[in-house]
Design an enzyme around this catalytic site. Sequence first.
Site, mmCIF file in Angstrom:
data_model
loop_
_atom_site.group_PDB
_atom_site.id
_atom_site.type_symbol
_atom_site.label_atom_id
_atom_site.label_comp_id
_atom_site.label_asym_id
_atom_site.label_seq_id
_atom_site.Cartn_x
_atom_site.Cartn_y
_atom_site.Cartn_z
ATOM 1 N N ASN A 64 36.356 -34.546 -23.789
ATOM 2 C CA ASN A 64 36.210 -35.487 -22.671
ATOM 3 C C ASN A 64 34.997 -36.356 -22.981
ATOM 4 O OD1 ASN A 64 35.856 -36.864 -20.321
ATOM 5 N ND2 ASN A 64 35.351 -35.067 -19.053
ATOM 6 N N GLY A 80 32.413 -31.852 -23.327
ATOM 7 C CA GLY A 80 31.813 -33.156 -23.071
ATOM 8 C C GLY A 80 30.904 -33.567 -24.227
ATOM 9 N N GLY A 81 29.603 -33.432 -24.017
ATOM 10 C CA GLY A 81 28.599 -33.922 -24.972
ATOM 11 C C GLY A 81 28.864 -33.564 -26.432
ATOM 12 N N LYS A 90 34.005 -38.900 -21.412
ATOM 13 C CA LYS A 90 33.403 -39.490 -20.207
ATOM 14 C C LYS A 90 33.170 -40.991 -20.434
ATOM 15 C CE LYS A 90 31.621 -34.937 -19.212
ATOM 16 N NZ LYS A 90 30.617 -34.091 -18.619
ATOM 17 N N GLY A 148 26.752 -30.324 -18.796
ATOM 18 C CA GLY A 148 25.683 -31.190 -19.287
ATOM 19 C C GLY A 148 24.286 -30.604 -19.137
ATOM 20 N N GLU A 195 35.359 -25.468 -14.840
ATOM 21 C CA GLU A 195 34.091 -26.061 -15.255
ATOM 22 C C GLU A 195 33.064 -25.841 -14.143
ATOM 23 O OE1 GLU A 195 34.725 -29.294 -18.474
ATOM 24 O OE2 GLU A 195 34.807 -30.246 -16.529
ATOM 25 N N HIS A 253 37.967 -33.838 -12.121
ATOM 26 C CA HIS A 253 36.748 -33.475 -12.856
ATOM 27 C C HIS A 253 35.558 -33.440 -11.901
ATOM 28 C CE1 HIS A 253 33.322 -33.751 -15.541
ATOM 29 N NE2 HIS A 253 34.101 -33.162 -16.419
ATOM 30 N N SER A 268 28.827 -27.176 -21.218
ATOM 31 C CA SER A 268 27.882 -26.884 -22.300
ATOM 32 C C SER A 268 28.504 -26.079 -23.443
ATOM 33 C CB SER A 268 26.621 -26.197 -21.753
ATOM 34 O OG SER A 268 25.944 -27.083 -20.872
ATOM 35 N N GLU A 315 32.686 -34.595 -12.041
ATOM 36 C CA GLU A 315 31.995 -35.878 -11.802
ATOM 37 C C GLU A 315 32.792 -36.765 -10.847
ATOM 38 O OE1 GLU A 315 31.532 -36.506 -15.984
ATOM 39 O OE2 GLU A 315 30.173 -34.781 -15.951
#
Length: 255
Positions: free
Chosen positions: A11, A236-237, A13, A175, A169, A98, A215, A100
């Site tokens: 993802n 994600g990251g 983002k 994050g 999640e 999600h 994470s 966010e």
Amino acid sequence: MESRIPLFIANWKMNKLAKDVQAFVIPFNEATQDVSAKSERVLAPTSVYLSALVVATKGTSIHVSAQNCGTAKSGAFTGEVSAAMLKDLGVGWVILGHSERRHIFKEDNNLVNARLKAAIEEGLTPVFCVGEKLEERKANQTFIVIENQLLGLKAHSEAVLKDLVVAYEPVWAIGTGENATPTQAQEVHAFIRQWISKNISSTFANRTRILYGGSVKPENSSQLMAMEDVDGLLVGGASLDPLSFGEIVKKGLNS
Ligand code: 13P
């Protein structure tokens, strides 16, 4: 138990520009080529780059996912992208609910459920996200929150939900660098599978993939994937770099 093919979703983002999206595909595909037959790999860019990614992944087994979809086929909904449009572009998957979207953009369960309905009507594979906030975990409300988020699934038959994917999640792990421990993840994943078994069917529960996100990195993917009810990862990251995401996939499969 029916087999659940390990599933890894990047993802991205609101990250990457067109050149970065293009530059990702070849090194990631090469890095994960030898495991491509025993896993499913999905990349989720922002909507403006979906078309480019559909083209860039042609000839590979990598799937493309959107990060959200509108509730209607078309109409006066400024800023929204409909499930029909995604399908038209050749996009087969969509992330819904999600954290966010829920917390920054205030999408409630009703809205997420309406998006789910639109997605499944178009035959998209939904990646339905659930997860509790830190204060909810501390107040022992995790299962209540997750159950409320899952309720909308009950409105649909398993024939319609078909390849549904659920992603757990925990909001406090997204994050933050602090992932849920494999035991914490397993506990919630088992709860989700039981809920599906009770409210939809046990065969459907056995074949539904439940992903963990929050994470995830190359250093923790194999421990998380070693858990019985963790069928894949939503990243994600650490998915922004092709080699890092490639490591997550490979280490996750070696669990
Ligand atoms: P991070 O992997 O950056 O924690 O993000 C998780 C996530 O929200 C994936 O959807």
